[in-house]
Motif scaffolding. Structure first.
Motif, short mmCIF file in Angstrom:
data_model
loop_
_atom_site.label_atom_id
_atom_site.label_comp_id
_atom_site.label_asym_id
_atom_site.label_seq_id
_atom_site.Cartn_x
_atom_site.Cartn_y
_atom_site.Cartn_z
N LYS A 48 32.59 -7.73 -16.75
CA LYS A 48 31.90 -6.73 -16.93
C LYS A 48 30.99 -6.69 -18.26
CE LYS A 48 30.81 -1.43 -16.84
NZ LYS A 48 31.15 -0.35 -16.30
N GLY A 49 31.83 -6.91 -19.55
CA GLY A 49 31.07 -6.96 -20.67
C GLY A 49 30.02 -8.21 -20.87
N ILE A 50 30.61 -9.06 -20.27
CA ILE A 50 29.79 -10.44 -20.25
C ILE A 50 28.58 -10.44 -19.44
CG2 ILE A 50 29.78 -12.88 -19.76
CD1 ILE A 50 32.66 -12.96 -20.28
N ILE A 51 28.65 -9.67 -18.22
CA ILE A 51 27.46 -9.55 -17.57
C ILE A 51 26.42 -8.48 -18.15
CG2 ILE A 51 26.70 -8.40 -15.31
CD1 ILE A 51 29.16 -9.46 -13.91
N GLU A 52 26.77 -7.39 -18.75
CA GLU A 52 26.15 -6.28 -19.29
C GLU A 52 25.54 -7.02 -20.55
OE1 GLU A 52 28.91 -3.09 -19.96
OE2 GLU A 52 28.20 -2.35 -17.96
#
Length: 83
Positions: free
Chosen positions: A14-18
């Motif tokens: 999630k952090g990478i995608i965001e």
């Protein structure tokens, strides 16, 4: 894989995608790798995570510019995780 490990990987994804969706130019692969490395990830782990996110259609990779970009399906998934 334990439930805790699954939640950790979801949080990382999630952090990478965001981070890849913050700007239209995407996120530089070196910056993402440095952030993961700061938390103890190896190059092989970085490559595995990024390849998995690309393979499942959550990110695209621009190999000429060394950047990653979030896709609509990636953002949809990221918005569901932890919600």
């Amino acid at each position: 894989m334990t439930n805790q490990q699954i939640k950790a990987l979801q949080s990382i994804g999630k952090g990478i995608i965001e981070s890849c969706n913050i700007d239209s130019i995407g996120a530089p692969s070196g910056a993402i790798y440095a952030a993961l490395m700061g938390h103890g990830a190896s190059l092989n782990q970085f490559n595995s995570i990024m390849d998995t996110l690309v393979k499942h259609g959550f990110l695209t990779h621009d190999s000429e510019c060394h950047t990653y970009h979030a896709t609509d399906s990636g953002m949809t998934w990221a918005n569901k995780v932890g919600a």
